[in-house]
Design an enzyme around this catalytic site. Structure first.
Site, PDB file in Angstrom:
ATOM      1  N   LYS A 203      -1.293  -1.904  -1.170  1.00  0.00           N
ATOM      2  CA  LYS A 203      -2.114  -2.752  -2.040  1.00  0.00           C
ATOM      3  C   LYS A 203      -3.540  -2.200  -2.061  1.00  0.00           C
ATOM      4  O   LYS A 203      -4.082  -1.814  -1.022  1.00  0.00           O
ATOM      5  CB  LYS A 203      -2.100  -4.182  -1.519  1.00  0.00           C
ATOM      6  N   SER A 275      -2.062 -12.190  -5.397  1.00  0.00           N
ATOM      7  CA  SER A 275      -2.745 -10.975  -5.797  1.00  0.00           C
ATOM      8  C   SER A 275      -2.042  -9.693  -5.378  1.00  0.00           C
ATOM      9  O   SER A 275      -2.458  -8.601  -5.756  1.00  0.00           O
ATOM     10  CB  SER A 275      -4.165 -10.977  -5.236  1.00  0.00           C
ATOM     11  N   SER A 299      -0.894 -15.123  -1.736  1.00  0.00           N
ATOM     12  CA  SER A 299      -0.872 -13.822  -2.405  1.00  0.00           C
ATOM     13  C   SER A 299       0.285 -12.922  -2.014  1.00  0.00           C
ATOM     14  O   SER A 299       0.474 -11.860  -2.604  1.00  0.00           O
ATOM     15  CB  SER A 299      -2.194 -13.077  -2.169  1.00  0.00           C
TER      16      SER A 299
END
Length: 489
Positions: A203, A275, A299
């Site tokens: 990420k 996210s 997330s």
């Protein structure tokens, strides 16, 4: 006696009460208070500020607050002149252990499932959705080289990027170099374990030395750090191959980043949620073997649900966050985003450990035994959460979950009552505002939607109330520990 003289007498008495009556401090402070030309904070301002807190104080306390506030302004300015690197956290370290919790500190043998007899398919792309456990067996038995697996996943990443928009930065050259090194080591008999040669995605709030770490924000497209996050180092030490920096919603919020929206592979008309948008989408699409996501408040869970993958949001303190953008030093967690449950265990084995940097990481071994007899487990469930489902698909899936566990022999179901918080206690607003404060004041986030970086009400939260909230948080943790102590899962 005049009002001014009476106020001065009570003011001096206040300092005497705290042991400073015989010093020059109260006289100097009083003199400065009377020099209205040097005051930036006035008595009227302090009174108005206290109205925000619903507090009424005596005049002497108010005058002392005026003096202290004016002195503090200079101290604040001095602090703001100092550069605090992003990898520096406050010197307090939150623990998820509540009173009465005694974790198992015995390190047990790590036992994977028994791999079936596997044969390399004629078309290597047929393994794109295989479990990490199976991919590892192909590499261990030398039926597939790490570079072959890497090239296959890289090709899929590039092929599906236009449709799913899940990569910020491709790391093809780095990936090939790491894969070739893995092959050399494996050929020499230096096999590191089940992640050796396995391709993964990070990420894009996770720092990789020398490569962009954009946090999904257009204003930070050129941001490069000169250090690796601990999780990057740990996975490299395990022999894993990093293919790409996958997308994050802007400043770790949602699935929208400066390159657009990241999409779900099962329905590209929908966003992947966030996210950890790219981590979930790329894993679900069979474009990496696994990815690392992060969670502060949904997330990992939300994009995993949207993309249909059984990912893991670990307990706080399991994995180091060093080198990772922070939203909340006391809430952030990293976790593996995977396609199979055991894959999460294989990744956790490599990254759930002390690193000497993130002092919130607990020294508790991660134990996994794939051959555990699940029929002996005490399975807790919140009956109301099943009964109250109104969506037909969700209801069917929930029913299937319980039926599957029963078919596997699980019989010891325990209905649980989870205590409901009486107040909304969170550190997120204050901690995220602090983390981004210097960047915001320097104008580095201009044009950003800001989101988590801009919660100005954090400036109005009194320190006293903040600490009271944290005390309530401990009460909530203790209640939850009590409610869950009788179950294994």
């Amino acid at each position: 006696m005049s009002n001014l003289a009476d106020t001065r007498r009570r003011f001096m008495a206040h300092f005497a009460g705290i042991g400073l009556g015989s010093t020059l401090v109260p006289g100097i402070v009083w003199a400065r208070m009377q020099d209205q030309g040097t005051q930036r904070v006035t008595l009227a301002m302090v009174k108005e500020a206290l109205r925000l807190q619903g507090i009424d104080l005596p005049e002497t306390d108010l005058q002392a607050m005026v003096a202290g506030a004016n002195q503090n302004l200079t101290r604040y300015e001095d602090v703001r002149k100092m550069h605090i690197p992003l990898d520096v956290s406050p010197p307090f370290h939150f623990s998820a252990l509540a009173p009465g919790i005694e974790p198992n500190r015995t390190r047990l043998p790590f036992r994977m499932s028994v791999a079936p007899s596997l044969k390399r398919p004629a078309n290597l792309e047929d393994v794109a959705f295989w479990p990490v456990r199976h991919l590892a067996e192909l590499i261990r038995t030398k039926q597939v080289k790490a570079i072959e697996l890497t090239e296959m996943y890289l090709e899929r990443l590039h092929r599906y990027q236009p449709k799913l928009n899940f990569v910020v930065t491709f790391l093809d050259d780095l990936a090939r170099a790491q894969a070739k090194q893995a092959d050399v080591e494996i050929a020499a008999g230096k096999y590191r374990g089940p992640l050796h040669g396995i391709p993964w995605g990070a990420k894009d709030i996770i720092s990789v030395k020398g490569y962009p770490t954009t946090w999904g924000a257009a204003a930070l497209k050129g941001q490069v750090f000169d250090y690796d996050a601990s999780v990057v180092e740990q996975l490299r030490d395990a022999g894993a191959v990093l293919l790409a920096k996958v997308t994050t919603g802007e400043l770790a919020q949602g699935d929208q980043w400066f390159g657009g929206r990241t999409n779900s592979p099962w329905d590209p008309a929908q966003g992947s949620s966030g996210s950890s948008a790219g981590s979930s989408s790329a894993t679900a699409a069979g474009c990496v073997a696994f990815a690392i996501g992060s969670e502060t408040s949904g997330s990992i869970l939300s994009p995993a649900a949207r993309c249909g993958i059984p990912s893991l949001r670990p307990t706080f303190g399991r994995i180091s966050r060093y080198g990772v953008m922070a939203l909340s030093w006391t809430q952030d967690r990293l976790g593996p985003m995977v396609r199979y449950a055991e894959d999460a265990a294989l990744v956790m084995q490599a990254i759930a450990k002390l690193d000497g940097r993130d002092m919130s990481v607990s020294d508790i071994p991660f134990n996994w035994d794939a051959r555990t007899d699940i029929r002996k487990l005490r399975v807790g469930y919140i009956k109301e959460s099943f009964d109250e489902l109104t969506n037909a698909d969700a209801k069917a899936n929930a029913t299937k979950l319980l039926e599957t566990l029963r078919s596997l022999g699980v019989a010891n179901f325990i209905e649980m009552k989870i205590p409901v918080s009486q107040t909304n206690v969170s550190s997120l607003g204050v901690e995220s505002f602090v983390y981004f404060d210097e960047m915001r004041r320097e104008g580095k986030l201009t044009g950003s939607r800001m989101g988590n970086a801009n919660r100005p009400t954090a400036r109005l939260l009194p320190a006293v109330e903040y600490l009271q909230q944290q005390r309530l948080r401990m009460m909530m943790m203790t209640e939850l520990a009590e409610a869950t102590k009788g179950v294994d899962v």
